[in-house]
Scaffold this motif. Structure first.
Motif: not given
Length: 354
Positions: A264-277
């Protein structure tokens, strides 16, 4: 019943390796984009740094717990196994396993909280979602209050606290309010799920905009995929919350809960990081584009002498205060809005914003 073959510790360790292979690279690229490409580190980035530190602690605690028996039956765990002349080996210890599982639940709540704060601040400073800023802040306030309340409930669920990881499991039901904690788990997951659905709706709405370029729309696909994975994993945890009441064999009973607990938190962290690419992907596209081809194309468009004279008269007639009246290259018809090839790709990106 023989339970010696029922050991799922390797599943937890495989999932830990999988989530680390996603979260570490995506966080590293986010830092590169913010520091070296955008040269701008905002509050949502600082919140993500805190989230990553808490997530690293969470993953470390889950790793130690899995290596010491989380995923195996409590009755099969022994601190030391003796193999005769071959010496001894560490099989697992229920005390260490439950100690670190207890710590991981606390870090899970904090990591999930700061992740949501990072996403909320990221959305709040986007011009496209300015009118929805009150909704974002209200969602963040409710989830923050619920997270802190649940954190302290988890912290003091047993009296004394050490009875949670007692080797004598018969002490557990009398010292720990496990029935109350089950209800609080449901409440916390419900608030978290509602908050995540509201925040992730903005990514879906952005993807559905009519005027968005297909390249940017395509870039939002993995963001929505990982956000959906985080939400689905959070919803699945509801099914396995009652297993946390099986205190006599908690190291085994909590295994399915721990699997989705990791995702749960790992997938959310990846999604949040991808928004800045966005800037990083633009930099890559500038690196892969051949400047020689662009220069050759521009040279082929070189105007005739009459066209150049007409352009000069047109520019001279334009008022100097007009922003588009600045001098052009007289040897080509490249306008002020065309891409120039001077400087490195990073320098060319200094004016690009997302």
């Amino acid at each position: 019943m023989d339970t010696t073959d029922e050991d799922q510790r390797f599943i937890l360790l495989l999932i830990i390796c999988f989530v680390l292979s996603l979260t570490i690279p995506t966080f590293g690229i986010r830092i590169y984009v913010r520091v070296f490409v955008r040269k701008m580190f905002t509050i949502d980035d600082w919140m993500m740094v805190i989230t990553s530190i808490l997530h690293a602690g969470f993953i470390s605690c889950m790793t130690v717990a899995a290596c010491n028996g989380l995923g195996a039956h409590t009755a099969n765990l022994k601190a030391v196994l003796r193999y005769g002349v071959l010496g001894t080996a560490h099989q697992g210890d229920v005390v260490v396993a439950l100690q670190f599982f207890y710590l991981s639940t606390l870090l899970y709540v904090l990591a999930f909280l700061f992740l949501r704060i990072s996403i909320a601040f990221y959305l709040a400073r986007k011009v496209d979602f300015y009118s929805y800023r009150p909704l974002v802040m209200i969602t963040l306030a409710i989830s923050t209050i619920a997270s802190f309340a649940f954190f302290f409930s988890l912290l003091f669920q047993c009296s004394p606290i050490t009875d949670y990881w007692s080797r004598v499991r018969s002490n557990f039901p009398g010292a720990c309010s496990q029935g109350l904690m089950t209800s609080l788990w449901y409440a916390f997951l419900g608030v978290s799920l509602a908050a995540d659905l509201i925040l992730s709706a903005f990514a879906v709405a952005a993807m559905c905009e009519r005027d968005m370029r297909w390249s940017r729309r395509l870039m939002l696909v993995p963001v929505n995929v990982f956000a959906a994975l985080s939400i689905a994993s959070c919803a699945t945890q509801f099914v396995y919350v009652p297993r946390l009441e099986q205190y006599e064999d908690l190291t085994w009973a909590a295994t399915p809960f721990a699997i989705f607990f990791l995702i749960t938190p790992s997938a959310g962290t990846v999604a949040a990081n991808l928004t800045t690419y966005g800037p990083w992907l633009k930099e890559i596209s500038l690196f892969t584009t051949q400047p020689s081809f662009n220069m050759t194309f521009q040279a082929a468009r070189r105007p005739t002498a009459a066209a150049a004279a007409a352009m000069a008269q047109h520019d001279a007639a334009m008022p100097p205060s007009r922003p588009w009246a600045r001098p052009r290259d007289r040897g080509s018809c490249v306008g002020p809005d065309d891409v120039e090839w001077a400087g490195s790709p990073t320098q060319r990106l200094s004016s690009i914003s997302i």
